[in-house]
Enzyme design. Structure first.
Site, PDB file in Angstrom:
ATOM      1  N   LYS A   1      -0.743   0.812  17.552  1.00 49.87           N
ATOM      2  CA  LYS A   1      -1.376  -0.036  16.556  1.00 49.87           C
ATOM      3  C   LYS A   1      -1.049  -1.498  16.852  1.00 49.87           C
ATOM      4  CE  LYS A   1       0.494  -1.127  12.559  1.00 49.87           C
ATOM      5  NZ  LYS A   1       1.640  -2.012  12.354  1.00 49.87           N
TER       6      LYS A   1
ATOM      7  N   LYS B   1       6.860  10.896  11.086  1.00 52.60           N
ATOM      8  CA  LYS B   1       8.019  11.061  10.198  1.00 52.60           C
ATOM      9  C   LYS B   1       7.976  12.466   9.598  1.00 52.60           C
ATOM     10  CE  LYS B   1       8.186   6.138   8.957  1.00 52.60           C
ATOM     11  NZ  LYS B   1       9.442   5.572   9.418  1.00 52.60           N
TER      12      LYS B   1
ATOM     13  N   HIS C   1      -0.626   2.749   7.771  1.00 50.50           N
ATOM     14  CA  HIS C   1       0.406   3.644   7.224  1.00 50.50           C
ATOM     15  C   HIS C   1       0.084   4.119   5.803  1.00 50.50           C
ATOM     16  CE1 HIS C   1       2.379   2.273  10.732  1.00 50.50           C
ATOM     17  NE2 HIS C   1       2.966   1.201  10.238  1.00 50.50           N
TER      18      HIS C   1
END
Ligand code: BG6
Length: 485
Positions: free
Chosen positions: A153, A187, A245
């Site tokens: 990104k 994550k 995100h």
């Protein structure tokens, strides 16, 4: 996120931007951990404009893997000598790319590799187009085995530039070869959202407009802009955090169950959420910028006083949004999104506020409030979740008290792997589940497009606070409040 993945085949992993911050700080430790696990046989080639030979690059990599202030271990020195090579890009002319292509062929042959390649662009976004074109024209993507392209990104800076970048990539690569990184997807707790929702009927049956009053997604950082003013001044919180995100967390929170656990089926459902979002009205957005304040007991400067920042900068360091997901499941349930730099603490969570009971037949609580359950999924730190439930306080009177049931990843499983380790292994396996598809990235740019025009007023907030007071006005109409930490 591999369920029962294919075997990992030997390959060449080529990192463009190999002397950069991302490679040295994030990728190398992840690659070393992957190599140490013995799961993936690969040779690492760093490509950069620096005039480095193999030995020079190997010692730079070994130094990056050394403990802070210490020297690299013998294992690290041995690994870099065996596995790491450097190829200079020169000025990046078409001839330079042809030379890189020949060099990669040579390393592959010398290492007995079958021609599988991962091309990882760990570069500033401005360098993506020229690099992709250079690689394509020199046919670096046409190897004897499989080729995969990894793009970091930010992927574009608005819808048009994201579409142009997708079109350029698709000139040389099929979408099945492209891995757009959003490190939040690596994550554990973000991945766990699917398991949490779809393996626990208890929650899934309440995960809708009948039972949920509102959903809050907060990604707060206590750090400021650090040394990244050059980039951040042109990005701001909307481009840096929300378009990627926060949108990813939102889609995983709101999506329907996919027909199968398969990359495209999951991504189809995520795209459907983005398509169901109503265009964001200016009255549903609050932008802010931090002034001087105190974080963790230390005085810190305001954004405009940070090194490299324009003293009259209008870049937003905080964004809060009220989003409406127009689907059967969510119609009428506001999704509140909030992110900012120099907030009170570093925390990322999804807070699902359930509805209150339709009739409250207990005596009113001391505060006179009718309480409701809530579920907080903690993405970081203290990964886990907590469920707020009402209990009767022991005694003669009927008195209620809210208590929290906790689950903590670290208690159950110990420390979690870094997101990059997970993502790199998935690229090696050819699993695209945790990567952003072309239509997904374009849809999320489409959602934030109305806010990019610079028409949202900039509110002020003190460093160390929870953002501008104006953000409270976004949640107040339904009687809600932002959660703190
Ligand atoms: C990056 C942003 O993508 O995410 C940074 O560019 C931000 O500005 C970072 O600090 C936050 O990531 P994490 O994993 O520390 O929450």
């Amino acid at each position: 996120m591999n369920v029962a993945g294919p075997e990992l085949s030997p390959h060449l992993l080529v990192v463009f931007g190999a002397t950069g911050d991302l490679m040295q700080r994030k990728l190398l430790p992840a690659l070393y951990a992957v190599a140490a696990s013995g799961k993936a046989p690969f040779v690492l080639v760093g490509v950069s404009r620096k005039p480095l030979d193999n030995a020079g690059f190997q010692s730079q990599c070994a130094a990056s893997l050394a403990p802070v202030g210490g020297s690299p271990s013998p294992e690290v020195i041995d690994w870099t000598a065996r596995t790491v090579r450097h190829v200079g890009l020169g000025d990046g002319t078409p001839d330079d790319y042809r030379r890189v292509a020949a060099e990669l062929d040579r390393v592959e042959t010398a290492s007995g590799l079958p021609g599988n390649r991962i091309l990882y662009l760990a570069l500033p976004a401005s360098a993506f187009p020229a690099t992709i074109e250079g690689l394509g024209n020199a046919a670096v993507h046409r190897s004897r085995g499989w080729t995969r392209l990894v793009v970091e990104k930010p992927f574009g800076r608005d819808l048009a530039s994201a579409q142009a970048l997708n079109a350029l990539i698709h000139r040389y690569f099929a979408e099945t070869q492209v891995y757009r990184i959003d490190h939040y997807l690596g994550k554990e707790t973000v991945q766990n959202l699917l398991v949490f929702r779809f393996a626990n009927m208890l929650f899934e049956s309440a995960w809708n407009r009948d039972r949920v009053a509102c959903v809050e997604i907060t990604v707060a950082e206590d750090l400021g802009v650090e040394h990244r003013a050059g980039y951040y001044e042109t990005a701001g919180a909307l481009r840096d955090m929300v378009q990627n995100h926060l949108m990813q967390i939102l889609t995983l929170t709101a999506m329907e169950v996919p027909a199968q656990y398969e990359a495209d089926q999951i991504r189809n459902e995520k795209v459907k959420v983005l398509r169901s979002l109503e265009p964001i009205a200016a009255s549903d957005a609050v932008f802010g910028q931090y002034d001087a304040g105190e974080v963790g007991g230390a005085a810190v400067p305001g954004y405009r006083q940070e090194p490299g920042v324009d003293p009259s900068s209008a870049t937003e360091t905080f964004v809060a949004l009220r989003l409406k997901v127009n689907s059967w499941r969510w119609q009428g349930v506001p999704f509140f999104l909030r992110t900012g730099k120099r907030l009170a603490t570093k925390t990322t969570f999804i807070h699902v506020h359930f509805r209150s009971p339709p009739v409250w037949f207990f005596p009113a609580s001391s505060s006179g409030e009718i309480t409701a359950n809530s579920l907080r999924i903690l993405v970081q730190p203290d990964e886990g979740f907590e469920l707020a439930i009402e209990v009767k306080k022991p005694g003669h009177e009927i008195e209620l008290e809210t208590h929290r049931m906790h689950f903590q990843y670290s208690e159950a499983f110990g420390p979690l792997a870094d997101a990059y380790q997970t993502l790199i292994l998935d690229v090696m396996r050819g699993d695209q589940t945790l990567f952003v598809r072309a239509d997904e990235v374009e849809e999320s740019w489409r959602i934030v497009a109305p806010l990019l025009a610079g028409t949202i007023p900039l509110s002020r907030y003190s460093a160390g606070s929870w953002g501008p007071v104006e953000s409270e006005g976004l949640v107040a109409p339904g009687g809600h409040q932002w959660s703190e930490g």
